[in-house]
Design an enzyme around this catalytic site. Structure first.
Site, PDB file in Angstrom:
ATOM      1  N   TYR A   1       0.828  -1.208   0.000  1.00 38.81           N
ATOM      2  CA  TYR A   1       0.000   0.000   0.000  1.00 38.81           C
ATOM      3  C   TYR A   1       0.858   1.252   0.000  1.00 38.81           C
ATOM      4  O   TYR A   1       2.076   1.183   0.208  1.00 38.81           O
ATOM      5  CB  TYR A   1      -0.949  -0.001   1.204  1.00 38.81           C
TER       6      TYR A   1
ATOM      7  N   ARG B   1       7.709   3.851  -5.114  1.00 39.92           N
ATOM      8  CA  ARG B   1       7.861   2.919  -3.985  1.00 39.92           C
ATOM      9  C   ARG B   1       6.808   1.804  -4.065  1.00 39.92           C
ATOM     10  O   ARG B   1       7.103   0.647  -3.733  1.00 39.92           O
ATOM     11  CB  ARG B   1       7.758   3.670  -2.657  1.00 39.92           C
TER      12      ARG B   1
ATOM     13  N   ARG C   1      -7.650 -20.262  -0.670  1.00 40.83           N
ATOM     14  CA  ARG C   1      -6.442 -20.198   0.151  1.00 40.83           C
ATOM     15  C   ARG C   1      -5.365 -21.186  -0.319  1.00 40.83           C
ATOM     16  O   ARG C   1      -5.552 -22.406  -0.269  1.00 40.83           O
ATOM     17  CB  ARG C   1      -6.826 -20.475   1.606  1.00 40.83           C
TER      18      ARG C   1
ATOM     19  N   LYS D   1       6.552  -1.905   1.765  1.00 39.35           N
ATOM     20  CA  LYS D   1       5.388  -1.300   2.429  1.00 39.35           C
ATOM     21  C   LYS D   1       4.221  -2.274   2.357  1.00 39.35           C
ATOM     22  O   LYS D   1       3.293  -2.141   1.556  1.00 39.35           O
ATOM     23  CB  LYS D   1       5.042   0.066   1.818  1.00 39.35           C
TER      24      LYS D   1
ATOM     25  N   GLU E   1      13.145   2.778  13.584  1.00 35.19           N
ATOM     26  CA  GLU E   1      12.200   3.813  13.142  1.00 35.19           C
ATOM     27  C   GLU E   1      10.986   3.806  14.045  1.00 35.19           C
ATOM     28  O   GLU E   1      10.870   2.980  14.953  1.00 35.19           O
ATOM     29  CB  GLU E   1      11.797   3.592  11.679  1.00 35.19           C
TER      30      GLU E   1
HETATM   31  N1  PDD Z   1       3.250   5.149   7.309  1.00 34.13           N
HETATM   32  N2  PDD Z   1       8.036   3.908   8.558  1.00 34.13           N
HETATM   33  C1  PDD Z   1       6.894   3.238   8.702  1.00 34.13           C
HETATM   34  C2  PDD Z   1       6.917   1.910   9.386  1.00 34.13           C
HETATM   35  C3  PDD Z   1       5.693   3.782   8.203  1.00 34.13           C
HETATM   36  O1  PDD Z   1       4.547   3.100   8.341  1.00 34.13           O
HETATM   37  C4  PDD Z   1       5.710   5.050   7.585  1.00 34.13           C
HETATM   38  C5  PDD Z   1       4.482   5.703   7.016  1.00 34.13           C
HETATM   39  C6  PDD Z   1       6.951   5.720   7.473  1.00 34.13           C
HETATM   40  C7  PDD Z   1       7.064   7.055   6.801  1.00 34.13           C
HETATM   41  O2  PDD Z   1       6.955   6.937   5.412  1.00 34.13           O
HETATM   42  P1  PDD Z   1       6.397   8.114   4.516  1.00 34.13           P
HETATM   43  O3  PDD Z   1       7.196   9.326   4.838  1.00 34.13           O
HETATM   44  O4  PDD Z   1       6.601   7.643   3.132  1.00 34.13           O
HETATM   45  O5  PDD Z   1       4.950   8.291   4.870  1.00 34.13           O
HETATM   46  C8  PDD Z   1       8.090   5.108   7.955  1.00 34.13           C
HETATM   47  C9  PDD Z   1       2.049   5.667   6.682  1.00 34.13           C
HETATM   48  C10 PDD Z   1       1.877   7.121   6.790  1.00 34.13           C
HETATM   49  C11 PDD Z   1       0.856   4.894   7.211  1.00 34.13           C
HETATM   50  O6  PDD Z   1       0.932   3.679   7.210  1.00 34.13           O
HETATM   51  O7  PDD Z   1      -0.151   5.492   7.574  1.00 34.13           O
END
Ligand code: PDD
Length: 280
Positions: A32, A51, A99, A146, A178
């Site tokens: 996503y 990405r 599945r 992601k 992070e």
């Molecule tokens: N999440 N690290 C993680 C684990 C994240 O879920 C996110 C963002 C980031 C920052 O990435 P970016 O700057 O590209 O948004 C870093 C989004 C906002 C979410 O899942 O809502």
């Protein structure tokens, strides 16, 4: 009315359904993106699409649409919602198939879901700062993808919430990786430090934007792992994400960060960040 894009159609939310056999539903087999919309315009759309494409490639999935189509459909959603400030959510799962613990047959096509939704800018946390708590990083070793599997991230954020903190900062073997849903930065001796964009973190689009802004402002950056102890003794801590923008962390596990107010470097970066936002 809220509009949902499901593959080729845009429909009212109540008409949008997920099949029980959707691989996203069964396995979390999907990826996503969350993209900010400012003044009706998607912010940093191209790197988000890149990405998304990379995440798809890394899990061996082909995206059914090119960037131009994805972008055009996103614009349509923003227009239907008459959205000014908010987010755009795009999710792609591997498809619908009974599945099966391996990839589905080739005729199973990825399923796209997307919507645009109003979300105010995070003014309170960017102006006043937020508290953060430390939690062990229990995630897998491909945090660069992601993935829609957000169970550990959500558990970390829940822990933060229970401790009246806005974010959880994760650590693995003494290294700060992070946030639960954000990238983490510290400032020591005026230098911005953040974990390298390897397999242990998500290469945030906001993170990359901030590193570019640092370049323009003459702020030195070191992309090297730093330790929990460095975090505790930092001059400044801040987080970045699409949702949080650039937000100062003013409290860490009940201890103030430095004097407990947002730091100077963070403020400079916030101002530079604000200057780059689309004015709709
Ligand atoms: N999440 N690290 C993680 C684990 C994240 O879920 C996110 C963002 C980031 C920052 O990435 P970016 O700057 O590209 O948004 C870093 C989004 C906002 C979410 O899942 O809502």
């Amino acid at each position: 009315m809220q509009w949902i894009l499901r593959n080729d159609g845009i429909m009212p939310r109540r008409q949008a359904h997920v099949d029980i056999d959707d691989r996203g539903y069964q396995f979390g087999d999907g990826i996503y993106e969350v993209i900010r919309v400012y003044g009706g315009m998607p912010f940093l759309m191209q790197p988000h699409l890149e990405r998304l494409r990379r995440s798809a490639r890394e899990i061996g999935m082909a995206l059914p649409w090119g960037d131009a189509t994805l972008s055009a459909r996103a614009d349509e959603l923003i227009a239907r919602e008459a959205l000014t400030d908010g987010i755009l959510y795009i999710q792609v799962t591997r498809g619908v198939c009974p599945r099966l613990q391996v990839f589905p047959p080739e005729d199973v096509t990825p399923q796209i879901t997307a919507y645009a939704r109003a979300m105010p800018r995070p003014r309170a946390e960017t102006i006043n700062g937020l508290g953060a708590c430390l939690v062990p990083d229990i995630r897998w070793l491909r945090c660069d993808i992601k993935s829609i599997n957000l169970l550990p991230n959500m558990l970390a954020r829940q822990k933060a919430n229970e401790n009246r903190c806005g974010e959880a900062l994760q650590h693995r073997e003494g290294i700060v990786t992070e946030g639960a849903f954000s990238n983490a930065f510290i400032v020591t001796d005026g230098i911005v430090r953040t974990h390298p964009a390897d397999n242990l973190i998500l290469a945030g689009i906001t993170r990359a934007h901030i590193l570019r802004l640092c370049g323009g402002l003459g702020i030195s950056v070191v992309e090297e792992p730093f330790r929990v102890d460095d975090l505790r003794h930092a001059e400044e801590i801040f987080i970045s994400s699409t949702a949080s923008e650039v937000a100062p962390v003013i409290r860490l596990d009940d201890q103030p960060v430095a004097d407990g107010s947002p730091g100077r470097v963070t403020r400079r970066l916030q101002a530079a960040f604000a200057d780059t936002l689309p004015k709709g």
